[in-house]
Design a protein around this motif. Structure first.
Motif, PDB file in Angstrom:
ATOM      1  N   LEU A  31       0.849  -1.178   0.000  1.00  0.00           N
ATOM      2  CA  LEU A  31       0.000   0.000   0.000  1.00  0.00           C
ATOM      3  C   LEU A  31       0.894   1.241   0.000  1.00  0.00           C
ATOM      4  O   LEU A  31       2.031   1.195   0.479  1.00  0.00           O
ATOM      5  CB  LEU A  31      -0.902  -0.006   1.227  1.00  0.00           C
ATOM      6  N   PRO A  32       0.403   2.352  -0.530  1.00  0.00           N
ATOM      7  CA  PRO A  32       1.236   3.556  -0.587  1.00  0.00           C
ATOM      8  C   PRO A  32       1.849   3.935   0.762  1.00  0.00           C
ATOM      9  O   PRO A  32       2.987   4.410   0.814  1.00  0.00           O
ATOM     10  CB  PRO A  32       0.263   4.621  -1.093  1.00  0.00           C
ATOM     11  N   GLY A  33       1.146   3.701   1.849  1.00  0.00           N
ATOM     12  CA  GLY A  33       1.652   4.061   3.161  1.00  0.00           C
ATOM     13  C   GLY A  33       2.675   3.099   3.729  1.00  0.00           C
ATOM     14  O   GLY A  33       3.234   3.345   4.809  1.00  0.00           O
ATOM     15  N   GLU A  34       2.929   1.980   2.997  1.00  0.00           N
ATOM     16  CA  GLU A  34       3.859   0.963   3.493  1.00  0.00           C
ATOM     17  C   GLU A  34       5.252   1.070   2.884  1.00  0.00           C
ATOM     18  O   GLU A  34       6.119   0.263   3.182  1.00  0.00           O
ATOM     19  CB  GLU A  34       3.289  -0.435   3.215  1.00  0.00           C
ATOM     20  N   GLN A  37       8.827  -0.016   4.426  1.00  0.00           N
ATOM     21  CA  GLN A  37       8.720  -1.177   5.311  1.00  0.00           C
ATOM     22  C   GLN A  37       8.998  -2.493   4.577  1.00  0.00           C
ATOM     23  O   GLN A  37       8.802  -3.567   5.124  1.00  0.00           O
ATOM     24  CB  GLN A  37       7.307  -1.236   5.920  1.00  0.00           C
ATOM     25  N   ARG A 350      -2.575  -1.206  -5.025  1.00  0.00           N
ATOM     26  CA  ARG A 350      -1.278  -1.326  -4.374  1.00  0.00           C
ATOM     27  C   ARG A 350      -0.163  -0.907  -5.328  1.00  0.00           C
ATOM     28  O   ARG A 350      -0.438  -0.533  -6.475  1.00  0.00           O
ATOM     29  CB  ARG A 350      -1.060  -2.759  -3.881  1.00  0.00           C
ATOM     30  N   HIS A 356       7.444   0.384  -7.115  1.00  0.00           N
ATOM     31  CA  HIS A 356       6.300   1.208  -6.713  1.00  0.00           C
ATOM     32  C   HIS A 356       5.493   1.770  -7.872  1.00  0.00           C
ATOM     33  O   HIS A 356       5.054   2.921  -7.847  1.00  0.00           O
ATOM     34  CB  HIS A 356       6.758   2.331  -5.781  1.00  0.00           C
TER      35      HIS A 356
END
Length: 408
Positions: A31-34, A37, A350, A356
């Motif tokens: 996900l963009p917020g991951e 990580q 995703r 990305h």
């Protein structure tokens, strides 16, 4: 993650011939917020100088790759659905003819093959560690054990269900570094006259086609008839048949049996002889493959850079596991390929691992059509191009990079 220079089959010395650098998990769509990580590892391949098995130099923990949210579905391709149905029907008339036969599939995924077996009323069991796809198989009426197959698993199945007349695996055995435990389990579970049948990408085809994107975290071993025969003999089994398959860019179906129970077909000796001529276990040949890969990477990035400079719009097609190797090795990001279309709902919304690129649904491909489409799912090229005829009719062009960079 552990790196090794010792063969996972025989313990021999493994010499590296190709290095693809720092890579993410190939199916870890984030996900963009991951971002930030992600798990990365060093992707390199080597040759065992003793048994000739080609393998990765580093092992990624299995739990990181095969888990509840594993996104790949066997039923996602009409070609593969037909392939597995044909195989199941063949097994029903050739191997599963005795009283109360029993078949076990290692890595049954969504049950595409075993559904045909189940519909025929034959006893079966799928062993699938990824809970999400295992549940899909159960919904199809397939009996599934959510677990990794290994020696202890096989002993438990034997105690519960008895010996298996057929143990089958498709695009699974090459994923498993702990091959000794697998083969011990096969030997434990297999009926005296039974067969272990598995099919995986074929090293000779990878070399011939320079299909370097077949090399990623989930593909630990790259089999040949020569290396499989050596591996089988070390486990008390014998390679008794081989069959070349056109799927997934070139595979071989190997049939193993207990030593002395079946006479190897002429196809085994023929394929081993062809491998000797092609020098698939020659480090010089393998290193030349690595040099061709580097040239492809340079050609592909140059083409995409030129198209961007010309104001052309390029979309990716097929957010495949193997696209991770291409994107990250070549350094291709959203600046060159703004998005990739894929029909798998679990991947949509995703970003592709490491590089990305946003993954969008298939309808975005035609809204509007891009000027060029970079085909990552090249092993399904015929099926995809037939489906996307309107793209070509409107002037769209496909970019392929196997066996070389070209525009179609």
């Amino acid at each position: 993650m552990s790196a090794t220079s010792a063969c996972r089959v025989c313990g021999g010395r493994v010499s590296q011939f190709a290095d693809f650098g720092r890579q993410p998990l190939s199916d870890a769509f984030v996900l963009p917020g991951e971002i930030g990580q992600e798990f990365f590892y060093d992707l390199a391949a080597g040759l065992c100088e003793s048994c000739t098995m080609v393998q990765l130099m580093a092992e990624v923990p299995r739990e990181r790759m095969f888990h509840h949210d594993y996104p790949y579905l066997s039923a996602g391709s009409a070609v593969m659905r037909a392939h597995f149905m044909k195989l199941a029907k063949c097994l029903l008339v050739t191997e599963l003819t005795g009283p109360d036969p029993f078949v076990v599939e290692i890595g049954c995924n969504d049950g595409t093959m075993l559904r045909v077996i189940a519909d025929a009323g034959v006893r079966h069991l799928g062993v699938e560690p990824s809970g999400g796809v295992a549940e899909r198989a159960r919904e199809q009426g397939v009996r599934v054990r959510t677990d990794f197959f290994e020696a202890a698993t096989a002993a438990d199945i034997l105690a519960t269900d008895g010996p298996a007349d057929v143990i089958y695996a498709a695009n699974t055995l090459c994923h498993i570094p702990y091959i000794d435990s697998i083969l011990t389990g096969v030997r434990t579970l297999l009926a005296p006259e039974g067969v272990f049948v598995f099919e995986d990408p074929y090293l000779a085809d990878i070399l011939e086609r320079t299909s370097f994107d077949q090399i990623y975290d989930e593909h630990f071993f790259f089999f040949t008839a020569t290396s499989v025969r050596a591996m089988a003999r070390g486990a008390g089994l014998e390679l008794v048949d081989v069959e070349r398959l056109p799927v997934h860019g070139g595979e071989v179906r190997y049939t193993l049996a207990r030593q002395g129970t079946r006479t190897p077909t002429p196809a085994v000796a023929e394929l081993i002889a062809a491998e000797a001529v092609a020098r698939v276990a020659d480090l010089a040949v393998l290193r030349a493959f690595g040099a061709r890969v580097a040239a492809i990477a340079e050609d592909l990035t140059s083409l995409l850079t030129r198209l961007r400079a010309e104001g052309r719009r390029v979309a990716g097609y097929g957010a495949t596991a193997k696209s991770a190797t291409v994107l990250n090795y070549c350094g291709i990001g959203p600046d060159l390929v703004p998005f990739v279309c894929d029909s798998t709902p679990a991947k949509q919304g995703r970003l592709t691992p490491g590089a990305h690129l946003p993954v969008v649904p298939p309808d975005a491909f035609s809204d509007p059509y891009p000027d060029y489409a970079l085909l990552f799912a090249w092993n399904h090229a015929e099926e995809i191009m037939d489906k996307e005829r309107a793209f070509r009719e409107k002037g769209g062009k496909w970019i392929l990079y196997v066996p070389e960079v070209r525009v179609v």
